[in-house]
Design a protein around this motif. Structure first.
Motif, PDB file in Angstrom:
ATOM      1  N   GLY A  74       0.800  -1.217   0.000  1.00 19.81           N
ATOM      2  CA  GLY A  74       0.000   0.000   0.000  1.00 19.81           C
ATOM      3  C   GLY A  74       0.830   1.263   0.000  1.00 19.81           C
ATOM      4  O   GLY A  74       2.008   1.241   0.336  1.00 19.81           O
ATOM      5  N   ARG A  77      -4.167  -0.636  -5.192  1.00 22.65           N
ATOM      6  CA  ARG A  77      -5.352  -1.448  -5.456  1.00 22.65           C
ATOM      7  C   ARG A  77      -4.924  -2.653  -6.277  1.00 22.65           C
ATOM      8  O   ARG A  77      -4.076  -2.540  -7.160  1.00 22.65           O
ATOM      9  CB  ARG A  77      -6.371  -0.634  -6.249  1.00 22.65           C
ATOM     10  N   VAL A 146      -8.112  -3.007  -1.671  1.00 28.33           N
ATOM     11  CA  VAL A 146      -7.305  -1.796  -1.539  1.00 28.33           C
ATOM     12  C   VAL A 146      -6.356  -1.962  -0.359  1.00 28.33           C
ATOM     13  O   VAL A 146      -6.762  -2.417   0.714  1.00 28.33           O
ATOM     14  CB  VAL A 146      -8.210  -0.563  -1.332  1.00 28.33           C
TER      15      VAL A 146
END
Length: 168
Positions: A74, A77, A146
């Motif tokens: 992160g 996505r 996500v």
């Protein structure tokens, strides 16, 4: 007749492997040793879309699968998609069966759901063009997840062939 179950999941965790293991748990197949095959559906197999796998045998067994998998650190996505189509009875080398042989196609990436769904259907169509079979309408399943900053996220869609088998 054998059953192939389509399952899916996603998970976020502090490491790449932990997010993958979590996605497998979300799909109900975390306790098996996965053996990936190329993607041909045997004649007379039933493809069943279930979301989460039922008990497919003892922990540690081998489970044959076709797998779409994407992992990202992160922020980001990921999307994974699996599409399939079976041929009409009597297509290919199948004889008097309820369904003929078929194909799974998989794709994944750090992209939107619509992109992987478009790409997996294009791949399936290309694979169908290589075979002299009359195919039914395709099925498709995708998963998107996500990842927040500092985490890993994995999205999977898996076709699990039958029951698990002892590995040794």
């Amino acid at each position: 007749m054998s059953t192939i179950r389509v399952v899916w999941g996603s998970a976020t965790a502090p490491t790449e492997m932990a997010s993958y293991d979590g996605a497998l748990a979300d799909a109900g197949i975390e306790n098996y040793n996965l053996v990936t095959v190329s993607s041909v559906i045997p004649a007379d197999a039933e493809v069943e879309v279930v979301g989460t796998a039922p008990d497919l045998g003892p922990a540690g067994n081998r489970l044959t699968v076709v797998q779409a998998r994407a992992t990202t650190a992160g922020p980001g996505r990921v999307s994974a998609a699996l599409a399939w189509a079976q041929s009409e009875p009597g297509s290919g080398d199948s004889e008097a069966t309820e369904t003929g042989p078929g194909l799974f196609y998989e794709t994944s990436g750090e992209t939107e759901r619509e992109d992987v769904e478009r790409r997996v259907l294009e791949g399936l169509e290309a694979g169908q063009g290589l075979r002299d079979w009359s195919f039914t309408e395709p099925g498709i399943r995708s998963e998107t997840a996500v990842a927040d900053s500092g985490t890993y996220t994995t999205a999977i869609v898996v076709a699990a062939y039958g029951q698990s088998e002892p590995i040794c």
